[in-house]
Design an enzyme around this catalytic site. Structure first.
Site, PDB file in Angstrom:
ATOM      1  N   ASP A 267      10.720  39.007  -6.946  1.00 29.69           N
ATOM      2  CA  ASP A 267       9.863  38.229  -6.054  1.00 29.69           C
ATOM      3  C   ASP A 267       9.015  39.229  -5.277  1.00 29.69           C
ATOM      4  O   ASP A 267       9.528  40.248  -4.793  1.00 29.69           O
ATOM      5  CB  ASP A 267      10.702  37.426  -5.059  1.00 29.69           C
ATOM      6  CG  ASP A 267      11.432  36.252  -5.684  1.00 29.69           C
ATOM      7  OD1 ASP A 267      11.382  36.115  -6.923  1.00 29.69           O
ATOM      8  OD2 ASP A 267      12.055  35.480  -4.939  1.00 29.69           O
TER       9      ASP A 267
ATOM     10  N   SER B  52      11.199  46.324  -0.232  1.00 29.02           N
ATOM     11  CA  SER B  52      10.419  47.527  -0.524  1.00 29.02           C
ATOM     12  C   SER B  52       9.376  47.226  -1.586  1.00 29.02           C
ATOM     13  O   SER B  52       8.740  46.193  -1.534  1.00 29.02           O
ATOM     14  CB  SER B  52      11.341  48.676  -0.953  1.00 29.02           C
ATOM     15  OG  SER B  52      10.649  49.895  -0.918  1.00 29.02           O
TER      16      SER B  52
ATOM     17  N   HIS C 299      14.875  42.625 -11.984  1.00 31.06           N
ATOM     18  CA  HIS C 299      15.338  42.232 -13.310  1.00 31.06           C
ATOM     19  C   HIS C 299      14.431  42.795 -14.396  1.00 31.06           C
ATOM     20  O   HIS C 299      13.318  43.252 -14.128  1.00 31.06           O
ATOM     21  CB  HIS C 299      15.361  40.705 -13.396  1.00 31.06           C
ATOM     22  CG  HIS C 299      16.258  40.051 -12.380  1.00 31.06           C
ATOM     23  ND1 HIS C 299      17.429  39.425 -12.712  1.00 31.06           N
ATOM     24  CD2 HIS C 299      16.148  39.932 -11.022  1.00 31.06           C
ATOM     25  CE1 HIS C 299      18.006  38.947 -11.610  1.00 31.06           C
ATOM     26  NE2 HIS C 299      17.240  39.241 -10.576  1.00 31.06           N
TER      27      HIS C 299
END
Length: 296
Positions: free
Chosen positions: A98, A262, A161
């Site tokens: 995200d 981050s 991922h």
């Protein structure tokens, strides 16, 4: 306007934000936060999360659980099954996390393979990755390709991922500073990503095509966990910086996590292009289309 909105608006003031998040003892504050966030006491947890919610739009509606023993457990929360559907097209690389899309575009053909952290602030991949034989081979393969900067805010889901089916062959850990990586700092600190702590993940797709992911740490979050490496990569890490490994991932499989928020830098070789809508400021979720292989 409620107090939370007023605090969020204050935090967006560029000068105040930069002073509060950069002109402080960054390393010491990051170590303290790493310790403090793991305190398992309900008063500490509740007070910390109340402050966090005051400055962010924290949304736990898609979290596997909304009950946490510590602030850290909330940072690294898992999602409900099915919360992030994957774009299943074989020619599409999905977003690994995200994020809010930052600078993106074409990797330069120049010797340093120049890219941008923000408008007017270039940096060469030679500075980001170093000049080892492995780094040089990777840069040569990527030159003329595409890159995307993916910024995770503090309230976002913090695990990342696999963008497609791939193999992780090698991790190079670069110790460094803990500058904030928000747009305010990126417009003021030259070559910021090249200064911060980071890990270069050298990958290949199922057909051997190279791919590079570079998770970059920041203030309060100078710690990364990779499933393929059984140690925390942070300022206290004293092991080797070159970490050979061999880990196979299916599309969407979890590769690691940040301990807060981050940035992940994604680099693809020539033959890939940004998907429609992927541009500076675009909000993207893990599993949504990021890069697409061009027809041959």
């Amino acid at each position: 306007m409620n107090i939370s909105r007023q605090l969020q608006r204050l935090a967006l003031n560029e000068d105040i934000n930069f002073l509060l998040t950069n002109r402080v003892p960054r390393a010491a504050l990051t170590r303290f936060m790493g310790w403090f966030s793991r305190i398992r006491h309900p008063w500490v947890r509740d007070a910390s999360m109340a402050v966090w919610r005051a400055f962010t739009d924290l949304d736990l509606s898609d979290a596997r659980t909304t009950s946490f023993a510590s602030l850290h457990d909330c940072f690294v929360r898992e999602l409900k099954p099915g919360a992030r559907p994957l774009d299943a097209r074989a020619d599409v690389l999905v977003s690994p996390c995200d994020a809010i899309v930052g600078a993106c575009g074409r990797i330069g053909d120049d010797p340093g393979a120049q890219v941008f952290q923000a408008k007017g602030f270039p940096y060469p991949l030679t500075d980001l990755l170093g000049r080892s034989t492995r780094a040089t081979e990777t840069i040569n393969a990527l030159r003329g390709g595409s890159y995307v900067t993916l910024r995770l805010t503090s309230s976002m889901y913090h695990r990342f991922h696999a963008p497609t089916g791939l193999t992780l062959h090698h991790v190079t850990y670069h110790s460094g500073d803990t500058w904030n990586v928000n747009p305010i700092a990126l417009k003021r600190i030259e070559r910021l990503f090249c200064k911060n702590e980071r890990a270069a993940l050298h990958l290949s797709l199922e057909d051997g095509t190279p791919l590079l992911l570079v998770p970059v740490a920041a203030i309060l979050v100078a710690s990364m966990r990779l499933r393929a490496v059984d140690v925390a990569l942070n300022a206290q890490y004293r092991g080797p910086h070159e970490l050979p490994c061999h880990a196979r991932y299916d599309k969407g499989s979890e590769m690691g996590r940040f301990e807060h928020g981050s940035t992940i830098l994604v680099f693809a070789p020539p033959g890939f292009a940004l998907c429609d809508g992927v541009e500076n400021g675009h909000r993207i979720r893990m599993g949504e289309a990021l890069l697409q292989r061009l027809a041959r």
